[in-house]
Write a protein that holds these residues in place. Structure first.
Motif, PDB file in Angstrom:
ATOM      1  N   ASP A  21       0.838  -1.189   0.000  1.00 38.04           N
ATOM      2  CA  ASP A  21       0.000   0.000   0.000  1.00 38.04           C
ATOM      3  C   ASP A  21       0.874   1.241   0.000  1.00 38.04           C
ATOM      4  OD1 ASP A  21      -2.447  -1.343   0.118  1.00 38.04           O
ATOM      5  OD2 ASP A  21      -2.347  -1.526   2.292  1.00 38.04           O
ATOM      6  N   THR A  22       0.433   2.252  -0.737  1.00 34.58           N
ATOM      7  CA  THR A  22       1.119   3.541  -0.747  1.00 34.58           C
ATOM      8  C   THR A  22       0.093   4.654  -0.783  1.00 34.58           C
ATOM      9  OG1 THR A  22       1.275   3.618  -3.163  1.00 34.58           O
ATOM     10  CG2 THR A  22       3.128   2.629  -1.991  1.00 34.58           C
ATOM     11  N   TYR A  23       0.502   5.829  -0.341  1.00 31.29           N
ATOM     12  CA  TYR A  23      -0.326   7.030  -0.466  1.00 31.29           C
ATOM     13  C   TYR A  23       0.599   8.216  -0.681  1.00 31.29           C
ATOM     14  CZ  TYR A  23      -3.971  10.434   0.014  1.00 31.29           C
ATOM     15  OH  TYR A  23      -4.839  11.457  -0.246  1.00 31.29           O
ATOM     16  N   ARG A  24       0.221   9.093  -1.587  1.00 29.69           N
ATOM     17  CA  ARG A  24       1.044  10.248  -1.929  1.00 29.69           C
ATOM     18  C   ARG A  24       0.540  11.500  -1.218  1.00 29.69           C
ATOM     19  NH1 ARG A  24       4.437  11.524  -5.978  1.00 29.69           N
ATOM     20  NH2 ARG A  24       3.980   9.583  -7.063  1.00 29.69           N
ATOM     21  N   PHE A  25       1.451  12.188  -0.550  1.00 28.16           N
ATOM     22  CA  PHE A  25       1.208  13.509   0.034  1.00 28.16           C
ATOM     23  C   PHE A  25       2.079  14.479  -0.750  1.00 28.16           C
ATOM     24  CE2 PHE A  25      -0.017  10.896   3.657  1.00 28.16           C
ATOM     25  CZ  PHE A  25      -1.127  11.554   4.139  1.00 28.16           C
ATOM     26  N   GLY A  26       1.493  15.186  -1.708  1.00 23.05           N
ATOM     27  CA  GLY A  26       2.276  16.083  -2.555  1.00 23.05           C
ATOM     28  C   GLY A  26       3.275  15.288  -3.373  1.00 23.05           C
ATOM     29  N   SER A  27       4.556  15.569  -3.200  1.00 20.89           N
ATOM     30  CA  SER A  27       5.585  14.855  -3.949  1.00 20.89           C
ATOM     31  C   SER A  27       6.206  13.717  -3.142  1.00 20.89           C
ATOM     32  CB  SER A  27       6.689  15.827  -4.379  1.00 20.89           C
ATOM     33  OG  SER A  27       7.335  16.350  -3.238  1.00 20.89           O
ATOM     34  N   GLN A  28       5.716  13.477  -1.923  1.00 24.78           N
ATOM     35  CA  GLN A  28       6.265  12.434  -1.051  1.00 24.78           C
ATOM     36  C   GLN A  28       5.294  11.254  -0.986  1.00 24.78           C
ATOM     37  OE1 GLN A  28       8.878  12.959   1.646  1.00 24.78           O
ATOM     38  NE2 GLN A  28       9.630  14.819   0.699  1.00 24.78           N
ATOM     39  N   VAL A  29       5.827  10.056  -0.877  1.00 21.76           N
ATOM     40  CA  VAL A  29       5.017   8.850  -0.831  1.00 21.76           C
ATOM     41  C   VAL A  29       5.248   8.127   0.493  1.00 21.76           C
ATOM     42  CG1 VAL A  29       4.600   6.597  -1.899  1.00 21.76           C
ATOM     43  CG2 VAL A  29       5.061   8.580  -3.330  1.00 21.76           C
ATOM     44  N   ILE A  30       4.144   7.689   1.102  1.00 19.93           N
ATOM     45  CA  ILE A  30       4.196   6.872   2.311  1.00 19.93           C
ATOM     46  C   ILE A  30       3.797   5.457   1.916  1.00 19.93           C
ATOM     47  CG2 ILE A  30       3.135   6.449   4.562  1.00 19.93           C
ATOM     48  CD1 ILE A  30       4.980   8.841   4.573  1.00 19.93           C
ATOM     49  N   SER A  31       4.568   4.484   2.374  1.00 19.69           N
ATOM     50  CA  SER A  31       4.307   3.078   2.066  1.00 19.69           C
ATOM     51  C   SER A  31       4.181   2.283   3.351  1.00 19.69           C
ATOM     52  CB  SER A  31       5.463   2.484   1.255  1.00 19.69           C
ATOM     53  OG  SER A  31       5.661   3.207   0.072  1.00 19.69           O
ATOM     54  N   THR A  32       3.527   1.119   3.253  1.00 15.74           N
ATOM     55  CA  THR A  32       3.515   0.228   4.403  1.00 15.74           C
ATOM     56  C   THR A  32       4.958  -0.128   4.726  1.00 15.74           C
ATOM     57  OG1 THR A  32       3.181  -1.654   2.937  1.00 15.74           O
ATOM     58  CG2 THR A  32       1.224  -0.745   3.973  1.00 15.74           C
ATOM     59  N   GLY A  33       5.267  -0.167   6.009  1.00 12.61           N
ATOM     60  CA  GLY A  33       6.633  -0.431   6.453  1.00 12.61           C
ATOM     61  C   GLY A  33       7.387   0.830   6.836  1.00 12.61           C
ATOM     62  N   ASP A  34       6.907   2.005   6.376  1.00 14.02           N
ATOM     63  CA  ASP A  34       7.543   3.267   6.775  1.00 14.02           C
ATOM     64  C   ASP A  34       7.305   3.501   8.264  1.00 14.02           C
ATOM     65  OD1 ASP A  34       8.457   3.791   4.230  1.00 14.02           O
ATOM     66  OD2 ASP A  34       6.948   5.307   3.772  1.00 14.02           O
ATOM     67  N   SER A  35       8.171   4.274   8.878  1.00 11.35           N
ATOM     68  CA  SER A  35       8.036   4.545  10.310  1.00 11.35           C
ATOM     69  C   SER A  35       6.933   5.573  10.565  1.00 11.35           C
ATOM     70  CB  SER A  35       9.351   5.063  10.881  1.00 11.35           C
ATOM     71  OG  SER A  35       9.626   6.353  10.383  1.00 11.35           O
ATOM     72  N   GLU A  36       6.428   5.558  11.788  1.00 10.72           N
ATOM     73  CA  GLU A  36       5.421   6.541  12.192  1.00 10.72           C
ATOM     74  C   GLU A  36       6.006   7.948  12.127  1.00 10.72           C
ATOM     75  OE1 GLU A  36       2.645   7.776  16.018  1.00 10.72           O
ATOM     76  OE2 GLU A  36       3.833   5.943  16.113  1.00 10.72           O
ATOM     77  N   GLY A  37       7.282   8.082  12.471  1.00 11.74           N
ATOM     78  CA  GLY A  37       7.945   9.381  12.406  1.00 11.74           C
ATOM     79  C   GLY A  37       7.964   9.942  10.994  1.00 11.74           C
ATOM     80  N   ARG A  38       8.266   9.089  10.021  1.00 11.33           N
ATOM     81  CA  ARG A  38       8.260   9.541   8.623  1.00 11.33           C
ATOM     82  C   ARG A  38       6.854   9.943   8.199  1.00 11.33           C
ATOM     83  NH1 ARG A  38       9.625  10.458   3.759  1.00 11.33           N
ATOM     84  NH2 ARG A  38       8.930   9.304   1.946  1.00 11.33           N
ATOM     85  N   LEU A  39       5.849   9.168   8.592  1.00 13.92           N
ATOM     86  CA  LEU A  39       4.462   9.509   8.271  1.00 13.92           C
ATOM     87  C   LEU A  39       4.110  10.883   8.817  1.00 13.92           C
ATOM     88  CD1 LEU A  39       1.552   8.938   7.325  1.00 13.92           C
ATOM     89  CD2 LEU A  39       1.211   7.728   9.492  1.00 13.92           C
TER      90      LEU A  39
END
Length: 90
Positions: A21-39
């Protein structure tokens, strides 16, 4: 035989990458496995934060919810990592 095994391994890796799973916020992408801090760094403060309980009442993780363009995007965070991403159209 080795070629068939290599094809099988590549096919399984491709299927795993496609299932993420991924979701784009502007030019940045969040994926499953990313840290809560990065989100939180990419998406900012969530509009709603809800604890998720285990069957026995303990804390399993959190559901962080963001409202964007008439949609609700929910990130399930378990052990400090994004475990699931769900988008709900309102």
């Amino acid at each position: 035989m080795k070629r068939a095994l290599a094809v099988l391994i590549l096919a399984s890796l491709a299927a795993t990458a496609a299932a993420a799973d991924t979701y784009r916020f502007g030019s940045q992408v969040i994926s499953t496995g990313d840290s809560e801090g990065r989100l939180r760094q990419v998406a900012g403060k969530p509009d709603r934060e809800t604890p998720i309980e285990t069957r026995r009442g303990g804390l399993e993780g959190y559901r962080l919810e963001y409202y964007r363009r008439g949609k609700s995007i929910q990130f399930k965070v378990v052990d400090g990592r994004v475990a699931e991403i769900a988008q709900i159209d309102n």
